[in-house]
Design a protein around this motif. Structure first.
Motif, short mmCIF file in Angstrom:
data_model
loop_
_atom_site.label_atom_id
_atom_site.label_comp_id
_atom_site.label_asym_id
_atom_site.label_seq_id
_atom_site.Cartn_x
_atom_site.Cartn_y
_atom_site.Cartn_z
N LEU A 212 1.01 -1.01 0.02
CA LEU A 212 0.15 0.03 -0.05
C LEU A 212 0.83 1.23 -0.11
O LEU A 212 1.73 1.52 0.97
CB LEU A 212 -0.83 -0.09 1.28
CG LEU A 212 -1.85 1.36 1.50
CD1 LEU A 212 -2.95 0.95 0.18
CD2 LEU A 212 -2.52 1.27 2.71
N GLU A 213 0.44 1.97 -0.88
CA GLU A 213 1.28 3.19 -1.07
C GLU A 213 0.27 4.50 -0.95
O GLU A 213 -0.68 4.58 -1.37
CB GLU A 213 2.14 3.28 -2.38
CG GLU A 213 3.22 2.09 -2.61
CD GLU A 213 3.65 2.21 -4.01
OE1 GLU A 213 5.03 1.97 -3.69
OE2 GLU A 213 3.16 2.50 -4.63
N VAL A 214 1.01 5.81 -0.46
CA VAL A 214 0.27 7.03 -0.65
C VAL A 214 0.92 7.90 -1.49
O VAL A 214 2.08 8.06 -1.64
CB VAL A 214 -0.04 7.46 0.97
CG1 VAL A 214 1.44 7.80 1.54
CG2 VAL A 214 -0.90 8.74 0.95
N LEU A 215 0.23 8.84 -2.02
CA LEU A 215 0.77 9.92 -2.81
C LEU A 215 1.36 11.10 -1.97
O LEU A 215 0.79 11.50 -1.12
CB LEU A 215 -0.50 10.37 -3.76
CG LEU A 215 -0.07 11.49 -4.89
CD1 LEU A 215 -0.60 11.28 -6.18
CD2 LEU A 215 -0.28 13.11 -4.22
N VAL A 216 2.52 11.44 -2.42
CA VAL A 216 3.28 12.49 -1.73
C VAL A 216 3.46 13.93 -2.83
O VAL A 216 3.65 13.48 -3.99
CB VAL A 216 4.45 12.12 -1.39
CG1 VAL A 216 5.44 13.29 -0.53
CG2 VAL A 216 4.43 10.90 -0.20
N THR A 227 5.24 11.90 -6.09
CA THR A 227 5.85 10.52 -5.87
C THR A 227 4.83 9.78 -5.04
O THR A 227 3.77 10.11 -4.59
CB THR A 227 7.30 10.89 -5.18
OG1 THR A 227 7.03 11.28 -3.93
CG2 THR A 227 8.03 11.62 -6.12
N TRP A 228 5.40 8.29 -4.82
CA TRP A 228 4.41 7.65 -3.93
C TRP A 228 5.48 7.02 -2.80
O TRP A 228 6.61 6.74 -3.23
CB TRP A 228 4.07 6.50 -4.92
CG TRP A 228 3.09 6.95 -5.81
CD1 TRP A 228 3.17 7.06 -7.08
CD2 TRP A 228 1.64 6.94 -5.68
NE1 TRP A 228 2.18 7.43 -7.79
CE2 TRP A 228 1.09 7.29 -6.91
CE3 TRP A 228 0.90 6.71 -4.61
CZ2 TRP A 228 -0.13 7.40 -7.06
CZ3 TRP A 228 -0.42 6.77 -4.93
CH2 TRP A 228 -1.12 7.19 -6.11
N ALA A 229 4.83 6.90 -1.55
CA ALA A 229 5.54 6.25 -0.52
C ALA A 229 4.90 5.32 0.09
O ALA A 229 3.60 5.21 0.24
CB ALA A 229 5.84 7.22 0.34
N ASP A 242 -1.71 9.42 8.14
CA ASP A 242 -0.80 9.92 9.14
C ASP A 242 0.44 9.50 9.31
O ASP A 242 1.21 9.72 10.01
CB ASP A 242 -1.62 10.00 10.54
CG ASP A 242 -2.59 11.12 10.53
OD1 ASP A 242 -2.76 11.82 9.67
OD2 ASP A 242 -3.58 10.76 11.49
N GLN A 243 0.42 8.42 8.47
CA GLN A 243 2.12 7.59 8.69
C GLN A 243 3.28 8.01 7.85
O GLN A 243 4.37 7.67 8.08
CB GLN A 243 1.73 5.91 8.51
CG GLN A 243 0.96 5.42 9.25
CD GLN A 243 0.50 3.71 9.14
OE1 GLN A 243 1.57 3.29 8.53
NE2 GLN A 243 -0.49 3.28 9.27
N VAL A 244 3.00 8.90 6.71
CA VAL A 244 3.93 9.25 5.85
C VAL A 244 4.20 10.98 5.61
O VAL A 244 3.00 11.41 5.35
CB VAL A 244 3.81 8.79 4.27
CG1 VAL A 244 4.62 9.24 3.30
CG2 VAL A 244 3.66 7.33 4.54
N SER A 245 5.30 11.40 6.14
CA SER A 245 5.53 12.70 6.21
C SER A 245 5.44 13.29 4.63
O SER A 245 5.74 12.68 3.85
CB SER A 245 6.81 13.10 6.74
OG SER A 245 6.96 14.04 6.58
N GLY A 246 4.58 14.32 4.45
CA GLY A 246 4.43 14.77 3.21
C GLY A 246 3.24 14.26 2.27
O GLY A 246 3.09 14.74 1.14
N ALA A 247 2.78 13.27 2.92
CA ALA A 247 1.47 12.74 2.14
C ALA A 247 0.43 13.92 1.74
O ALA A 247 0.13 14.71 2.81
CB ALA A 247 0.57 11.85 2.98
N LYS A 248 -0.20 14.06 0.58
CA LYS A 248 -0.86 15.21 0.11
C LYS A 248 -2.35 14.89 0.49
O LYS A 248 -2.79 13.87 0.61
CB LYS A 248 -1.05 15.17 -1.52
CG LYS A 248 -1.79 16.23 -1.88
CD LYS A 248 -1.64 16.88 -3.27
CE LYS A 248 -2.45 17.90 -3.54
NZ LYS A 248 -2.34 18.98 -2.79
N ARG A 249 -2.85 15.83 1.20
CA ARG A 249 -4.32 15.78 1.71
C ARG A 249 -5.31 16.26 0.73
O ARG A 249 -4.93 17.11 -0.14
CB ARG A 249 -4.33 16.93 2.79
CG ARG A 249 -3.23 16.50 4.04
CD ARG A 249 -3.63 15.06 4.71
NE ARG A 249 -2.33 14.89 5.73
CZ ARG A 249 -2.45 13.68 6.67
NH1 ARG A 249 -3.52 12.77 6.35
NH2 ARG A 249 -1.63 13.63 7.30
#
Length: 385
Positions: A212-216, A227-229, A242-249
């Motif tokens: 599972l990745e989140v958009l940054v 990018t994706w993290a 809330d787990q990845v710094s810089g995740a776009k809201r």
């Protein structure tokens, strides 16, 4: 928002940087603006209370708590996200039920002439199944819109048992869209500070394991490279957003639709349609009602979204004036249909039949304003191909 993605990718030079002048100065086209739609003006309401362009007709397919015509199956409350599947010479329309407890999903089967030939349950015992998405291997991903909700992979034919897909993460799921080129599934999150996710299965076609990745992206940016993290803990013991710094809201993620290297998704909190260019790894705004002259926005209450072979997007309203609006490839937004006298409802589950001549959707609460009053419709006519 002209969808010439290759030109845009070339203009960006393939950069994936997130800061500096690229975010602020990239030459992105303006989002869609009101104009004359490709189908002409809406007519007077028909017998079902639907205003349609010339040449189109509507019918009621099912009503909540009533048996689907010609079957013994009772249609579910609060019909929500949906999709169509080819079934021999006919097709199947699946629909979620956004209630809790109960939830789940049902399906209606049609013959080649559009006659209803069956209806049945495909998922039970889940909670607040809102939207979802179809997969290239012809399953339906039904998403729970609850805190730490799950994604369930279901069989539109109702033969195989539904399977909970834990690896896809636990969060307030809304919609999903499969990208067969990059072999990922994009997902939206319906909270005011939600994120945009993608799931990379270990084996394409098998959602039992993966990442599972989140958009940054740049803070507050509405266009530019992304990018994706990896999300460290998909179980959501700590909220995935809330787990990845810089995740776009994103303010209230809703519908999600993929075609031609692009994933469109909507956010209801700010009435926006977003465009993720998967080839270039960039985002931009396809529509933003705040960028339309005051009082002139035809599309508000932005919610579920689907697309036609023509490249037209069809965006349903949650509230607004109960319209499905079309956004054309040349960036014109206009009403396609309107449902009269159902202001206490929302339009859900738009999906085209495999031949593109029929559009299915629901009024989730119908004329009563209650989840027990849902109505599922079909509109038939000369859709652009």
């Amino acid at each position: 928002m002209e969808r010439r993605t290759l030109l845009r990718a070339a203009a960006l030079g393939g950069s994936a940087a997130l800061g500096g002048t690229l975010w602020r100065g990239a030459a992105y086209a303006a989002p869609a603006q009101p104009g004359a739609g490709p189908y002409g003006p809406l007519g007077a309401p028909d017998a079902n209370g639907i205003r349609l362009p010339s040449g189109f007709t509507s019918r009621v397919v099912a009503r909540s708590r009533q048996t689907v015509p010609g079957t013994s199956y009772t249609w579910h409350d609060a019909p929500d996200g949906g999709a169509c599947y080819a079934d021999g010479t006919g097709w199947i329309y699946v629909s979620n039920s956004e209630i809790s407890p109960g939830g789940g999903a049902g399906a209606v089967r049609f013959s080649s002439t559009g006659a209803i030939t069956g209806a049945y349950r495909i998922l039970s015992g889940t909670r607040t199944n809102c939207a979802g998405g179809r997969t290239p291997w012809n399953t339906w991903l039904s998403c729970e819109e609850v805190d730490r909700g799950y994604v369930y992979e279901t069989d539109p034919w109702g033969v195989k048992a539904a399977v909970r897909r834990d690896a896809m993460g636990r969060f307030k799921h809304e919609a999903a869209a499969a990208d067969p080129v990059r072999k990922v599934v994009y997902m939206t999150e319906d909270v005011t500070d939600g994120c945009f996710y993608r799931f990379r299965p270990t084996t394409w076609g098998d959602l039992s394991a993966g990442t599972l990745e989140v958009l940054v992206a740049g803070s507050g940016a509405t266009s530019g490279p992304v990018t994706w993290a990896r999300v460290p803990d998909p179980t959501g013991a700590t909220a995935t957003r809330d787990q990845v710094s810089g995740a776009k809201r994103f303010n209230g993620g809703e519908g999600c639709y993929y075609a031609d290297d692009t994933c469109w998704f909507t956010t209801k909190g700010d009435n926006r349609v977003w465009q993720y260019n998967a080839a270039a790894q960039t985002i931009e705004l396809a529509y933003d009602d705040s960028l339309v002259p005051s009082g002139a926005a035809p599309l508000t209450g932005v919610d579920n979204v689907t697309g036609a072979a023509s490249g037209d997007l069809f965006v349903a309203e949650d509230g607004g004036n109960m319209e499905i609006c079309v956004i054309t490839p040349d960036d014109v937004v206009a009403p396609f249909l309107r449902i009269d006298d159902q202001s206490g409802s929302e339009i859900t589950g738009p999906a085209f039949s495999p031949d593109g001549t029929r559009l299915y959707f629901s009024s989730q609460r119908g004329t009563s304003g209650s989840s027990s009053g849902g109505i599922t419709y079909e509109v038939k006519g000369p859709f652009r191909s």
